[in-house]
Scaffold this motif. Structure first.
Motif, PDB file in Angstrom:
ATOM      1  N   GLU A 391       9.207  -8.372  -6.432  1.00  0.00           N
ATOM      2  CA  GLU A 391       8.961  -8.231  -7.922  1.00  0.00           C
ATOM      3  C   GLU A 391      10.237  -8.179  -8.721  1.00  0.00           C
ATOM      4  O   GLU A 391      10.527  -8.552  -9.652  1.00  0.00           O
ATOM      5  CB  GLU A 391       7.832  -6.990  -8.264  1.00  0.00           C
ATOM      6  CG  GLU A 391       6.774  -6.954  -7.775  1.00  0.00           C
ATOM      7  CD  GLU A 391       5.809  -5.857  -7.702  1.00  0.00           C
ATOM      8  OE1 GLU A 391       4.835  -5.845  -7.290  1.00  0.00           O
ATOM      9  OE2 GLU A 391       6.312  -4.796  -8.483  1.00  0.00           O
ATOM     10  N   ARG A 392      11.146  -7.271  -8.087  1.00  0.00           N
ATOM     11  CA  ARG A 392      12.278  -7.077  -8.689  1.00  0.00           C
ATOM     12  C   ARG A 392      13.228  -8.268  -8.771  1.00  0.00           C
ATOM     13  O   ARG A 392      13.824  -8.623  -9.747  1.00  0.00           O
ATOM     14  CB  ARG A 392      13.227  -5.776  -7.917  1.00  0.00           C
ATOM     15  CG  ARG A 392      12.738  -4.501  -8.174  1.00  0.00           C
ATOM     16  CD  ARG A 392      12.317  -3.937  -9.543  1.00  0.00           C
ATOM     17  NE  ARG A 392      13.573  -4.353 -10.454  1.00  0.00           N
ATOM     18  CZ  ARG A 392      13.457  -4.504 -11.728  1.00  0.00           C
ATOM     19  NH1 ARG A 392      12.229  -4.497 -12.346  1.00  0.00           N
ATOM     20  NH2 ARG A 392      14.272  -4.687 -12.541  1.00  0.00           N
ATOM     21  N   LEU A 393      13.174  -8.925  -7.536  1.00  0.00           N
ATOM     22  CA  LEU A 393      14.057 -10.238  -7.680  1.00  0.00           C
ATOM     23  C   LEU A 393      13.366 -11.193  -8.606  1.00  0.00           C
ATOM     24  O   LEU A 393      14.221 -11.800  -9.291  1.00  0.00           O
ATOM     25  CB  LEU A 393      13.970 -10.823  -5.977  1.00  0.00           C
ATOM     26  CG  LEU A 393      14.958 -11.681  -5.575  1.00  0.00           C
ATOM     27  CD1 LEU A 393      16.209 -11.140  -5.488  1.00  0.00           C
ATOM     28  CD2 LEU A 393      14.488 -11.977  -3.951  1.00  0.00           C
ATOM     29  N   ASN A 394      12.331 -11.342  -8.576  1.00  0.00           N
ATOM     30  CA  ASN A 394      11.610 -12.297  -9.656  1.00  0.00           C
ATOM     31  C   ASN A 394      12.017 -11.662 -11.275  1.00  0.00           C
ATOM     32  O   ASN A 394      12.382 -12.479 -11.988  1.00  0.00           O
ATOM     33  CB  ASN A 394      10.131 -12.302  -9.561  1.00  0.00           C
ATOM     34  CG  ASN A 394       9.568 -13.070  -8.533  1.00  0.00           C
ATOM     35  OD1 ASN A 394      10.619 -14.046  -8.106  1.00  0.00           O
ATOM     36  ND2 ASN A 394       8.406 -12.932  -8.020  1.00  0.00           N
ATOM     37  N   ALA A 395      11.769 -10.561 -11.293  1.00  0.00           N
ATOM     38  CA  ALA A 395      12.307  -9.946 -12.578  1.00  0.00           C
ATOM     39  C   ALA A 395      13.658 -10.330 -13.173  1.00  0.00           C
ATOM     40  O   ALA A 395      13.875 -10.673 -14.362  1.00  0.00           O
ATOM     41  CB  ALA A 395      11.843  -8.368 -12.799  1.00  0.00           C
TER      42      ALA A 395
END
Ligand code: PMT
Length: 399
Positions: A391-395
């Motif tokens: 999720e963080r990587l995508n964000a």
């Protein structure tokens, strides 16, 4: 597509007793399971055991009028999302390979159009026999998936390859089929376990890490679709299928192995408990006793995760923090000092969780954010952490 209906085939062999536990675990995971046994299998464990555990009558006969009315063999094969044969004897494997259909199990194999998983179990000499290996190769070429076998002592007294994979491992393979592939296309490097810092030819400094947290991350990352490289210190854990592994001993070895692999990685997770200090000199001969007290001269090791975070083309870098006090403060300090993207902090030295436990809890910090994961088994926790990382990587890639 979620694969929920499993046709469990059991062929004759002492490993059939493990199939009862396998069935129990599958039902616990929410799978709908129907069981087919060969006549030889019914000599080892009664169909009643599997009927009680699955909640459905067990199929044993190719031509059984009552069962044909209820669900004929073609319907049974059509019904299944996955056909799992565990244990699969050398005889069953040979029949599948040659297209024989002279009992219910082999007929179902021919009729099944769903994915087929085979967990072989047999004596090690039978496993190594050229004709068995040819049959396995033949079936693999036709898209059949093999789980195991594993090495170890066998019921016949031999030792070697041929034991049926443990039920937990088989369930994990099936779970991998259903896991959403949120890390598909990502390369992840994970460090795990302790390091050993040699003092002399017989002694070393180490710590209590078992590697369970790092191995759980590697297993789950693979299930979520990542290409995984595991750099592991000395542990007593089974190798993970389809994960590239480097076995290392010291902090210096771990550093070298990480640096060899890091250029192509998208994510690094440093779950290893790397020694902060190593003996300044390695004594060539065993150190002799001298006096009542002695001193060790130690020097700092290279900080692996901080070195990765300093690279110009660095992967998304996640560290761990193992603390016995002031968890949040020390973890946030390490996040800044080591220039990490994220840090997963855990308490160690407590009654539950941390080193050498199947359980753990994590408090995760990143720039302007934090999240806590409650005490649970390390496999579950690994999945939660990897989901957060994805999720963080995508964000971050969309900002
Ligand atoms: O292996 P288990 O028994 O399952 O236990 C799991 C665990 C407790 C070991 C794991 O969850 C964990 O906390 N791993 C990190 C342990 C540790 O060394 O923490 P640390 O706070 O001392 O180090 C901070 C970070 O720097 C860690 O990511 C560590 O891998 C890394 N480090 C430390 C020293 C060094 N020379 N190189 C490093 O990369």
């Amino acid at each position: 597509m979620i694969l929920k209906r499993i046709l469990l085939g059991i062929s004759g062999g002492i490993a059939a007793y493990k199939s009862a536990e396998l069935l129990r675990l599958l039902v616990k995971q929410g799978y709908d399971v129907r069981v087919v046994m060969t006549l030889a299998a019914t000599r080892f464990v009664t169909p009643l055991t599997f009927q009680a555990l699955s909640g459905y009558p067990v199929h044993t006969q190719l031509l059984d009028e009552s069962q044909e009315n209820a669900m004929g063999h073609i319907n049974l094969a059509r019904w299944a999302d996955v056909f799992l044969i565990a244990p699969a004897s050398a005889n069953s494997i040979a029949k599948f390979s040659h297209g024989l259909a002279n009992d219910l199990l082999s007929t179902l194999y021919l009729a099944a159009e769903c994915p087929v998983y085979i967990a072989p179990a047999m004596n090690q000499a039978m496993w190594h026999k050229a004709v068995t290996q040819e049959n396995i190769q033949h079936l693999t070429q036709h898209g059949v998936n093999f789980i195991g076998p594993e090495a170890g002592s066998q019921a016949c007294g031999d030792t070697g390859l041929g034991r049926m994979s443990e039920p937990e491992n088989i369930v994990q393979e099936l779970e991998a089929l259903n896991a959403p592939k949120i890390l598909h296309g990502k390369k992840i490097l994970i460090t795990a376990g302790p390091t050993r810092e040699a003092l002399d030819p017989v002694r070393y400094l180490t710590n209590r890490s078992s590697g369970k947290m790092g191995y759980a991350l590697a297993e789950q990352a693979r299930q979520l679709g990542a290409e995984v490289t595991l750099i592991s210190g000395p542990v007593h854990l089974a190798v993970i299928k389809n994960v590239k592994i480097h076995l290392v001993e010291s902090a210096a070895d771990m550093y070298a192995a990480v640096m060899r692999e890091i250029a192509t990685q998208d994510i690094m997770i440093a779950a290893a408990a790397v020694a902060d200090y190593t003996p300044a000199t390695l004594q060539v001969e065993k150190i002799k006793k001298q006096g009542e007290q002695t001193q060790l001269n130690l020097q700092r090791t290279t900080d692996i995760v901080a070195s990765v975070a300093r690279l110009s083309d660095r992967p998304y870098t996640v560290g761990f923090a193992a603390e016995t006090q002031d968890l949040a403060q020390y973890a946030q300090d390490k996040l800044q000092r080591k220039n990490l993207d994220m840090i997963a902090a855990n308490w160690v030295g407590q009654a539950e969780g941390g080193f050498d436990s199947d359980l753990n809890a994590l408090h995760v910090y990143w720039d302007n954010g934090e999240k806590s994961f409650k005490m649970t088994d390390k496999l579950q926790l690994a999945k939660q952490l990897l989901t957060l990382i994805a999720e963080r990587l995508n964000a971050e890639s969309t900002t």
